[in-house]
Scaffold this active site. Structure first.
Site, PDB file in Angstrom:
ATOM      1  N   GLU A 124      10.522   5.464 -10.026  1.00 43.38           N
ATOM      2  CA  GLU A 124      10.183   5.953 -11.358  1.00 43.38           C
ATOM      3  C   GLU A 124      10.388   7.455 -11.529  1.00 43.38           C
ATOM      4  O   GLU A 124      10.491   7.931 -12.660  1.00 43.38           O
ATOM      5  CB  GLU A 124       8.746   5.564 -11.702  1.00 43.38           C
ATOM      6  CG  GLU A 124       8.544   4.050 -11.803  1.00 43.38           C
ATOM      7  CD  GLU A 124       7.158   3.669 -12.283  1.00 43.38           C
ATOM      8  OE1 GLU A 124       6.360   4.575 -12.617  1.00 43.38           O
ATOM      9  OE2 GLU A 124       6.856   2.453 -12.333  1.00 43.38           O
TER      10      GLU A 124
ATOM     11  N   LYS B 134      -0.782  -3.919  -3.626  1.00 49.52           N
ATOM     12  CA  LYS B 134      -2.064  -3.337  -3.239  1.00 49.52           C
ATOM     13  C   LYS B 134      -2.182  -1.972  -3.899  1.00 49.52           C
ATOM     14  O   LYS B 134      -1.550  -1.003  -3.501  1.00 49.52           O
ATOM     15  CB  LYS B 134      -2.144  -3.231  -1.719  1.00 49.52           C
ATOM     16  CG  LYS B 134      -3.543  -2.960  -1.207  1.00 49.52           C
ATOM     17  CD  LYS B 134      -3.795  -1.506  -0.995  1.00 49.52           C
ATOM     18  CE  LYS B 134      -5.168  -1.279  -0.430  1.00 49.52           C
ATOM     19  NZ  LYS B 134      -5.408   0.160  -0.153  1.00 49.52           N
TER      20      LYS B 134
ATOM     21  N   SER C  32       0.805  -1.214   0.000  1.00 54.64           N
ATOM     22  CA  SER C  32       0.000   0.000   0.000  1.00 54.64           C
ATOM     23  C   SER C  32       0.843   1.271   0.000  1.00 54.64           C
ATOM     24  O   SER C  32       1.500   1.581  -0.982  1.00 54.64           O
ATOM     25  CB  SER C  32      -0.941  -0.030   1.210  1.00 54.64           C
ATOM     26  OG  SER C  32      -1.934   0.944   1.092  1.00 54.64           O
TER      27      SER C  32
END
Length: 505
Positions: free
Chosen positions: A345, A359, A334
């Protein structure tokens, strides 16, 4: 990070749970390279109108034909007529008096369960009270996050230093029974109420571990679980390690204080450890991600059910001047994955360890006037490059597994293993002894003379009576020493340090 209802009854991704008083707290003074801005985070709140209408409808007079709700002279919500009728039938004809509150709660819970979403749940007044309380305070229990999956209760992650971790619970363990009572088919909320309890009391979980034959009984003594979420230490050559165990109300402030302290000790590079971190408050993931992602870069995206996508960008005023490596594993979920995805990224930060939990949804919680609460999924979240990691997880740049002994089953100190015994427990004990350097020469589960000899050697080395049998204090000491070895011998951390040294050159 859902994730799901939790044993610790943590608000996972519930932005609206962040207390307003936090907005008025004094900000921690930070050096220029570790600065944060206060975030005015826009909460995506979807109001389930049908729930409020349904509750109102239950207050209609009994013994009458159900009435549709009339709005502006026009009949609406006629689909609820069947529900009203069912209630009236039970009220008039059931052979015992109805517990009206229980029936209403059951109806709401049924709506939520029909979504087939492990991260949506209905909590009655007591469960909701614990839910709110545990966002920013200590609580009493075993310290493990759970979720309901395919009718089973699954351990997502035990918290660092918790009774659950000390007892040997692992991510993906299936909890079959609590104190001998089957919890098959229970919601995570129901399971939480059975598992939690007062400090000092005992609970026994029967678990099934992937790859291990049979079931394992794990007795755990409940304790107070403080919400201290950041742990920092200096390692070597100016490298610091900081572990974030969960994303609670004050985590970002704790992190800033910890980093400031480590900088004074000469920190030149940082390993950020998100292993076994089940998530928490999304607002905290945003604040912390912004500390490591350049201003204006995307942290994550949120996509609603209509396909509308909103980007959330870093509001950082300056980047840390030290290189960073992040550790993840199957217990990173999460909010942990939001942070890992953001730095990977949008800041080219390398990830080391194992694939994360997976998740990729956002939840919010809404209270009812009676104090009960409904938690439901409002949207998907995507990584900066638009990847939806739900049920897939985030792959590390450097995959490093832990030794097999890390996943050995719990060994019950009440069992007596001795010469001539043959069982899976003996096999586990032999594997533990081998990992600790007292190799009995076999790990097939048969307790022979060589096993007796190595047990006596272990007992002598640890100043225990040299009985040659494994039980009581000997079992406890084996478990204790193995836990110490797991912490000391950490190939994932070793790899992270190796990668970080290259980044520091």
């Amino acid at each position: 990070m859902n994730r799901q209802n939790v044993e610790v009854v943590k608000a996972v991704d519930e932005q609206n749970q962040v207390q307003e008083q936090e907005q008025n707290e004094e900000q921690v003074k930070q050096p220029p390279q570790i600065r944060m801005k206060r975030f005015n985070f826009i909460i995506l709140l979807v109001v389930l109108v049908f729930l409020s209408v349904g509750i109102t409808a239950f207050a209609l007079s009994f013994g009458k034909e159900p009435h549709p709700v009339v709005i502006g002279g026009k009949s609406e919500r006629e689909e609820f007529n069947k529900l009203y009728k069912a209630y009236d039938i039970l009220k008039e004809g059931y052979f015992e008096d109805l517990d009206e509150g229980k029936v209403i709660n059951g109806a709401i819970n049924g709506m939520i369960q029909s979504l087939d979403d492990p991260y949506s749940a209905y909590m009655d007044e007591e469960a909701a009270k614990q839910f709110h309380h545990s966002v920013s305070s200590s609580f009493e229990g075993i310290g493990a996050e759970i979720q309901e999956k395919d009718g089973h209760i699954v351990i997502v992650s035990p918290l660092k230093g918790s009774p659950a971790e000390k007892a040997g619970l692992k991510p993906k363990d299936l909890v079959l029974m609590v104190d001998g009572k089957s919890i098959q088919g229970m919601s995570s909320t129901e399971a939480v109420m059975l598992i939690r309890g007062e400090k000092g009391t005992k609970v026994e979980l029967t678990i099934q571990r992937p790859g291990v034959e049979g079931t394992i009984k794990v007795p755990i003594i409940r304790d107070e679980i403080p919400i201290e979420t950041v742990h920092g230490e200096m390692l070597e050559d100016g490298i610091a390690k900081v572990q974030i165990t969960t994303f609670s109300t004050n985590t970002s402030k704790e992190l800033v204080e910890t980093l400031n302290g480590l900088q004074k000790k000469g920190m030149k590079g940082l390993v950020l450890d998100l292993r076994q971190n089940p998530g928490g408050l999304l607002e905290q993931a945003v604040a912390i991600s912004s500390m490591f992602v350049p201003e204006g870069k995307i942290l994550f995206k949120v996509e609603d059910r209509n396909g509308n996508v909103k980007e959330y960008k870093s509001e950082n005023e300056g980047n840390p001047e030290f290189p960073l490596v992040v550790l993840i594993d199957s217990g990173s979920a999460s909010a942990s994955e939001i942070l890992a995805g953001a730095v990977k990224e949008s800041a080219n930060v390398p990830l080391v360890g194992q694939k994360s939990f997976g998740k990729g949804t956002v939840q919010t919680a809404q209270d009812f006037p009676d104090g009960s609460n409904v938690k439901f999924t409002t949207a998907k979240w995507l990584t900066p490059k638009g990847n939806w990691i739900h049920k897939k997880g985030i792959q590390p740049d450097y995959k490093v597994d832990l030794p097999d002994y890390v996943n050995l089953p719990y060994l019950d100190p009440k069992l007596e293993l001795k010469l001539g015994s043959s069982s899976n427990e003996v096999k586990t004990a032999q594997q533990m002894l081998a990992a600790l350097g007292f190799n009995p020469g076999r790990t097939d589960g048969f307790y022979d003379e060589q096993t007796v000899k190595k047990v006596k050697e272990f007992q002598a080395a640890n100043k225990l009576p040299e009985t040659g049998a494994i039980t009581g204090d000997t079992t406890q000491k084996i478990i204790e020493k193995l836990q110490e070895k797991i912490i000391k011998d950490d190939p994932q951390l070793e790899k992270a340090v190796e990668v970080l040294k290259k980044e520091m050159k």
